[in-house]
Design a protein around this motif. Structure first.
Motif, PDB file in Angstrom:
ATOM      1  N   GLU A 169       1.017  -1.028   0.181  1.00  0.00           N
ATOM      2  CA  GLU A 169       0.085  -0.369  -0.131  1.00  0.00           C
ATOM      3  C   GLU A 169       0.842   1.387  -0.568  1.00  0.00           C
ATOM      4  OE1 GLU A 169      -2.876  -0.184   3.560  1.00  0.00           O
ATOM      5  OE2 GLU A 169      -3.577  -2.143   2.521  1.00  0.00           O
TER       6      GLU A 169
ATOM      7  N   ALA B 289       1.028   4.564  -2.716  1.00  0.00           N
ATOM      8  CA  ALA B 289       0.688   5.518  -1.970  1.00  0.00           C
ATOM      9  C   ALA B 289       1.803   6.363  -2.673  1.00  0.00           C
ATOM     10  CB  ALA B 289       0.841   5.543  -0.368  1.00  0.00           C
ATOM     11  N   ARG B 290       3.153   6.097  -2.680  1.00  0.00           N
ATOM     12  CA  ARG B 290       4.195   7.518  -3.028  1.00  0.00           C
ATOM     13  C   ARG B 290       3.751   7.869  -4.096  1.00  0.00           C
ATOM     14  NH1 ARG B 290       9.118   4.030  -3.560  1.00  0.00           N
ATOM     15  NH2 ARG B 290       7.904   2.591  -4.746  1.00  0.00           N
TER      16      ARG B 290
ATOM     17  N   SER C 214       1.034   9.282  -4.848  1.00  0.00           N
ATOM     18  CA  SER C 214      -0.384   9.468  -4.259  1.00  0.00           C
ATOM     19  C   SER C 214      -0.341  10.928  -5.603  1.00  0.00           C
ATOM     20  CB  SER C 214      -1.090   9.423  -3.280  1.00  0.00           C
ATOM     21  OG  SER C 214      -2.019  10.753  -3.172  1.00  0.00           O
TER      22      SER C 214
ATOM     23  N   ASP D 145      -1.652  13.578  -4.322  1.00  0.00           N
ATOM     24  CA  ASP D 145      -2.174  15.032  -3.419  1.00  0.00           C
ATOM     25  C   ASP D 145      -0.494  14.636  -2.480  1.00  0.00           C
ATOM     26  OD1 ASP D 145      -2.070  15.991  -1.247  1.00  0.00           O
ATOM     27  OD2 ASP D 145      -2.910  14.228   0.945  1.00  0.00           O
TER      28      ASP D 145
ATOM     29  N   THR E 190       0.503  13.374   1.415  1.00  0.00           N
ATOM     30  CA  THR E 190       0.374  11.803   0.918  1.00  0.00           C
ATOM     31  C   THR E 190       1.106  11.071   0.803  1.00  0.00           C
ATOM     32  OG1 THR E 190      -2.252  11.669   0.798  1.00  0.00           O
ATOM     33  CG2 THR E 190      -1.171   9.475   0.787  1.00  0.00           C
TER      34      THR E 190
ATOM     35  N   ALA F  84       4.373  11.648   3.285  1.00  0.00           N
ATOM     36  CA  ALA F  84       4.542  10.831   4.455  1.00  0.00           C
ATOM     37  C   ALA F  84       4.776   9.128   3.866  1.00  0.00           C
ATOM     38  CB  ALA F  84       2.892  10.748   4.705  1.00  0.00           C
ATOM     39  N   ALA F  85       3.930   8.672   2.717  1.00  0.00           N
ATOM     40  CA  ALA F  85       4.136   7.541   2.157  1.00  0.00           C
ATOM     41  C   ALA F  85       6.232   7.238   1.659  1.00  0.00           C
ATOM     42  CB  ALA F  85       3.542   6.813   0.762  1.00  0.00           C
TER      43      ALA F  85
END
Length: 415
Positions: free
Chosen positions: A349, A353-354, A356, A358, A361, A364-365
């Motif tokens: 996941e 998400a890297r 994303s 956003d 997001t 953070a990922a």
């Protein structure tokens, strides 16, 4: 009205078929009342114990068949034209209702004043039709538990729980409109199996439960299954972690660097002027998308091998020394698989998400990915090493065939 009559007739016929007391009849055929000998049950286990295994097998097959036939009849009727008269949900309810009627018929047969068996064989027949994959897994658990413990009651209870667990795990939407009837049937079936085995549970607690007799081939099979389990466990883990996964990631790095090429159908993947960091990120993402779908199968295989290795190893626990260390090492390695499974899904996941849309997001990922990916790799390494140790310990398997001093269940019974 015509459909209502068909439904009522089908449910009643399913009950009457399931209520046929084959075990009682086979016993009477051999001059024995199964209610008065052995465990007092008319099922296949007591029939085999009292009459001999060929008759026990005959009862099992007959009881299994009377559970499988009703849902099969519903499928045949549905395919023959009933689908034009009932909705899919009603068809599912009808199929499950026929199976449940046969199951209840075996538990509470009208022919014997509602005194029946425990429903394992008949329930197995119903689920072989309704949930074949889950039934196959439960059957494997039943067989291995009988082989290891020789307690048919324990095997039946574990198989029932396994059946429900596997079915709920495999169903993408287990409580959708077309799935909930089957789920409720399996849930209540498991509850009824435990209720019917309440006396067995009490005897197990008191150390008085009946067991199958020991036989030399059992010890041979235990060693064979143990060797196969630890061999597949270590071999699969070593191949995936040290050969397959690194090769896949290196391959995608080469694909991204050389694109466009025949391996990308001569389609560009990134602009030629793209920085090296962007190319590495794309290669990692593509490799992750290739490896990700393998993880559920990989961990399911690892968990199955770990469970089989642990079950068989428990048979030699009372041998002391290296036999106890074998169980401990397998237990720690199995715990690593249990922890590594959800951890790998979380890392997958984060990998997605890297990228994303956003920025917060994605940032953070990106920060968390390296740390958790490292933990995942380290845990995989430790688990693989421990699986290798388990394989090495298999060189000291016991060769006892006539004594039960290695059997942990015998010592539990004598305490």
């Amino acid at each position: 009205m015509e459909i209502a009559g068909v439904i009522i007739g089908l449910l009643l016929g399913s009950y009457l078929l399931g209520a046929l007391p084959f075990g009682y009849w086979v016993g009477r055929w051999r001059g024995v009342n199964l209610f008065t000998v052995g465990s007092g049950n008319i099922g296949a286990t007591n029939a085999g114990r009292v009459l001999g295994w060929p008759y026990g097998l005959l009862v099992f097959v007959l009881d299994c068949a009377k559970g499988a036939i009703p849902p099969l009849v519903v499928v045949s009727l549905y395919q023959a034209g009933l689908n034009q008269a009932v909705e899919p949900l009603m068809a599912s309810l009808l199929q499950v209702g026929a199976a449940a009627s046969a199951f209840l018929g075996h538990l509470y047969p009208v022919y014997l004043n509602f005194r029946g068996g425990k429903g394992i064989a008949t329930g197995a027949g119903t689920v072989l039709v309704l949930a074949p994959l889950a039934a196959a897994g439960a059957l494997c658990v039943w067989g291995m538990t009988v082989l290891v413990s020789r307690y048919v009651s324990v095997a039946s209870l574990l198989a029932a729980v396994t059946l429900l667990t596997i079915h709920l795990s495999l169903a993408p939407e287990p409580w959708s409109s077309s799935q909930w009837p089957l789920n409720l049937y399996l849930l209540f079936g498991v509850i009824l199996v435990f209720v019917k085995h309440r006396k067995n549970l009490l005897r197990l607690w008191q150390g008085q439960e009946n067991r199958l007799g020991d036989w030399p081939m059992r010890h041979v099979l235990l060693r064979v299954f143990h060797l196969v389990a630890v061999g597949m466990w270590f071999g699969g883990a070593f191949f995936f972690n040290f050969l397959a996964a690194p090769a896949i990631f290196r391959s995608f790095e080469e694909v991204v660097r050389s694109a466009p090429s025949d391996r990308t159908a001569y389609m560009p993947l990134v602009p030629p002027e793209a920085p090296e960091e962007q190319k590495k990120a794309l290669a990692s993402a593509l490799a992750g998308s290739a490896v990700g779908p393998i993880f559920p199968l990989y961990f399911a295989l690892q968990m199955g091998c770990a469970a089989l290795a642990l079950l068989t190893a428990l048979s030699w626990w009372n041998g002391g020394g290296i036999h106890r260390w074998r169980v401990i090492v397998i237990g720690i390695a199995a715990a690593g698989v249990l922890i590594g499974w959800p951890l790998s899904e979380y890392v997958s996941e984060l990998r997605l998400a890297r990228f994303s849309d956003d920025p917060l997001t994605a940032q953070a990922a990106q920060s968390a990915f390296g740390v958790w990916h490292g933990y995942s790799l380290f845990l995989s390494l430790i688990t693989t090493v421990l699986a290798g140790v388990c394989l090495i310990l298999a060189a000291w398997l016991p060769y006892e065939t006539s004594k039960s001093k290695f059997d942990v269940f015998d010592s539990m019974k004598n305490q």
